[in-house]
Design an enzyme around this catalytic site. Structure first.
Site, PDB file in Angstrom:
ATOM      1  N   LYS A   1      -9.524 -20.135 -13.142  1.00  0.00           N
ATOM      2  CA  LYS A   1      -8.297 -19.259 -12.544  1.00  0.00           C
ATOM      3  C   LYS A   1      -8.893 -19.821 -11.732  1.00  0.00           C
ATOM      4  O   LYS A   1      -9.443 -19.198 -10.736  1.00  0.00           O
ATOM      5  CB  LYS A   1      -9.108 -17.701 -13.377  1.00  0.00           C
TER       6      LYS A   1
ATOM      7  N   ARG B   1     -15.275 -15.238 -30.454  1.00  0.00           N
ATOM      8  CA  ARG B   1     -14.800 -16.452 -30.072  1.00  0.00           C
ATOM      9  C   ARG B   1     -14.427 -16.894 -31.008  1.00  0.00           C
ATOM     10  O   ARG B   1     -14.204 -18.641 -30.733  1.00  0.00           O
ATOM     11  CB  ARG B   1     -16.567 -16.690 -30.157  1.00  0.00           C
TER      12      ARG B   1
ATOM     13  N   ASP C   1     -15.736 -15.092 -25.644  1.00  0.00           N
ATOM     14  CA  ASP C   1     -16.003 -13.247 -26.501  1.00  0.00           C
ATOM     15  C   ASP C   1     -15.686 -12.523 -25.378  1.00  0.00           C
ATOM     16  O   ASP C   1     -15.035 -12.183 -23.685  1.00  0.00           O
ATOM     17  CB  ASP C   1     -17.462 -13.047 -26.404  1.00  0.00           C
TER      18      ASP C   1
ATOM     19  N   GLU D   1     -17.091 -26.381 -20.041  1.00  0.00           N
ATOM     20  CA  GLU D   1     -17.260 -25.461 -20.059  1.00  0.00           C
ATOM     21  C   GLU D   1     -15.416 -25.151 -20.440  1.00  0.00           C
ATOM     22  O   GLU D   1     -15.133 -25.782 -19.913  1.00  0.00           O
ATOM     23  CB  GLU D   1     -17.300 -25.030 -18.275  1.00  0.00           C
ATOM     24  N   ASP D   2     -15.780 -23.964 -20.734  1.00  0.00           N
ATOM     25  CA  ASP D   2     -14.602 -22.526 -21.067  1.00  0.00           C
ATOM     26  C   ASP D   2     -13.948 -22.260 -20.185  1.00  0.00           C
ATOM     27  O   ASP D   2     -12.347 -22.907 -20.252  1.00  0.00           O
ATOM     28  CB  ASP D   2     -15.086 -21.579 -22.609  1.00  0.00           C
TER      29      ASP D   2
ATOM     30  N   GLY E   1     -20.004 -20.538 -25.061  1.00  0.00           N
ATOM     31  CA  GLY E   1     -18.520 -20.053 -24.857  1.00  0.00           C
ATOM     32  C   GLY E   1     -17.902 -21.469 -25.028  1.00  0.00           C
ATOM     33  O   GLY E   1     -16.380 -21.263 -25.375  1.00  0.00           O
TER      34      GLY E   1
ATOM     35  N   PHE F   1      -8.273 -11.595 -18.328  1.00  0.00           N
ATOM     36  CA  PHE F   1      -9.482 -11.849 -18.631  1.00  0.00           C
ATOM     37  C   PHE F   1      -9.282 -12.004 -20.419  1.00  0.00           C
ATOM     38  O   PHE F   1      -8.043 -11.537 -21.098  1.00  0.00           O
ATOM     39  CB  PHE F   1     -10.009 -10.493 -19.239  1.00  0.00           C
TER      40      PHE F   1
ATOM     41  N   ASP G   1     -13.690 -19.081 -13.755  1.00  0.00           N
ATOM     42  CA  ASP G   1     -13.588 -18.053 -12.939  1.00  0.00           C
ATOM     43  C   ASP G   1     -13.969 -17.957 -11.219  1.00  0.00           C
ATOM     44  O   ASP G   1     -12.909 -18.816 -10.459  1.00  0.00           O
ATOM     45  CB  ASP G   1     -14.040 -16.983 -13.597  1.00  0.00           C
TER      46      ASP G   1
HETATM   47  P1  5GP Z   1     -17.239 -17.743 -12.780  1.00  0.00           P
HETATM   48  O1  5GP Z   1     -19.390 -17.590 -12.491  1.00  0.00           O
HETATM   49  O2  5GP Z   1     -16.776 -18.794 -13.118  1.00  0.00           O
HETATM   50  O3  5GP Z   1     -17.236 -15.508 -12.489  1.00  0.00           O
HETATM   51  O4  5GP Z   1     -17.683 -17.226 -14.407  1.00  0.00           O
HETATM   52  C1  5GP Z   1     -18.259 -18.063 -15.321  1.00  0.00           C
HETATM   53  C2  5GP Z   1     -18.030 -17.917 -16.732  1.00  0.00           C
HETATM   54  O5  5GP Z   1     -17.663 -15.909 -17.428  1.00  0.00           O
HETATM   55  C3  5GP Z   1     -17.545 -18.339 -18.055  1.00  0.00           C
HETATM   56  O6  5GP Z   1     -18.499 -19.077 -18.227  1.00  0.00           O
HETATM   57  C4  5GP Z   1     -17.515 -17.321 -18.740  1.00  0.00           C
HETATM   58  O7  5GP Z   1     -18.315 -17.245 -19.925  1.00  0.00           O
HETATM   59  C5  5GP Z   1     -16.958 -15.599 -18.114  1.00  0.00           C
HETATM   60  N1  5GP Z   1     -16.073 -15.646 -17.938  1.00  0.00           N
HETATM   61  C6  5GP Z   1     -14.978 -15.792 -16.687  1.00  0.00           C
HETATM   62  N2  5GP Z   1     -13.691 -15.511 -17.175  1.00  0.00           N
HETATM   63  C7  5GP Z   1     -14.124 -15.289 -18.662  1.00  0.00           C
HETATM   64  C8  5GP Z   1     -12.334 -13.988 -19.073  1.00  0.00           C
HETATM   65  O8  5GP Z   1     -11.571 -14.609 -18.697  1.00  0.00           O
HETATM   66  N3  5GP Z   1     -12.679 -14.152 -20.670  1.00  0.00           N
HETATM   67  C9  5GP Z   1     -13.668 -14.350 -20.578  1.00  0.00           C
HETATM   68  N4  5GP Z   1     -14.103 -13.902 -22.696  1.00  0.00           N
HETATM   69  N5  5GP Z   1     -15.378 -14.478 -20.093  1.00  0.00           N
HETATM   70  C10 5GP Z   1     -14.891 -14.971 -18.811  1.00  0.00           C
END
Ligand code: 5GP
Length: 180
Positions: free
Chosen positions: A135, A169, A163, A103-104, A49, A156, A107
């Site tokens: 977020k 992407r 993606d 990191e992109d 990402g 989302f 969440d």
């Molecule tokens: P976390 O562990 O912080 O909940 O999630 C991290 C990963 O989930 C991110 O690196 C990403 O790959 C994916 N992710 C979380 N939220 C989103 C979103 O809104 N869109 C997309 N495409 N991926 C997300």
């Protein structure tokens, strides 16, 4: 009419355009440059990402910097599962280096907790997080990013590296899911 894209079975509307994204990345690069002047900086980019974000951030960074790429997979579809694999490709030579994880999106932050746990085992001099998107309402993690591009609501999003089931992407802008 508002710009929209369809990816597989879902529709998305424009949320952040390329110009706004690139302007913010320039600001982040300037801050990193100041904070890491005279330090051995490694940008540790989390694939897939962060590939676009990492490329633009690195291009705006004037100075010596190492780029390193690791892969972790934790997401399928549009809901975070909190399941994290190992880091693939993490260099063992991290001692005396200052690492900024690129990191992109953060969440829940659970992926980042695991990345940091694995990275700490390589004993870098310091670790910080730079995330294009954060977020804050969904965050449950231990490590909040120090460098944040945009704090966004719990929606989302796709595009600019992010993606939906591996599609989207390549989009230059960031789009949010239109609820059905
Ligand atoms: P976390 O562990 O912080 O909940 O999630 C991290 C990963 O989930 C991110 O690196 C990403 O790959 C994916 N992710 C979380 N939220 C989103 C979103 O809104 N869109 C997309 N495409 N991926 C997300």
């Amino acid at each position: 009419m508002e710009k929209q894209v369809t990816l597989i079975d879902k529709k998305f509307s424009l949320y952040l355009n390329e110009e706004i994204i690139l302007r913010r990345i320039k600001e982040l690069a300037n801050v990193l440059q100041k904070d890491y002047a005279d330090k051995e900086l490694v940008l540790l980019c989390i694939l897939n990402g962060s590939f676009m974000f990492a490329a633009d951030l690195a291009k705006d960074f004037n100075g010596l910097v190492e780029l390193s790429f690791v892969k972790v997979s934790s997401y399928e579809g549009t809901e975070s599962k909190g399941k994290v694999d190992e880091l693939i490709g993490l260099s063992s030579d991290m001692k005396h280096k200052h690492v900024v994880i690129v990191e992109d999106i953060v969440d829940t932050g659970l992926t980042m907790d695991k990345i940091i746990f694995l990275l700490q085992q390589k004993f870098p001099e310091s670790i910080e997080i730079c995330s294009l998107l954060f977020k804050s309402d969904a965050f449950l993690g231990k490590f909040k990013p120090k460098y944040i591009g945009f704090d966004i609501p719990n929606k989302f999003v796709v595009g600019y590296g992010l993606d939906y089931n591996e599609k989207g992407r390549n989009l230059r802008d960031i789009y949010e899911l239109i609820p059905e």
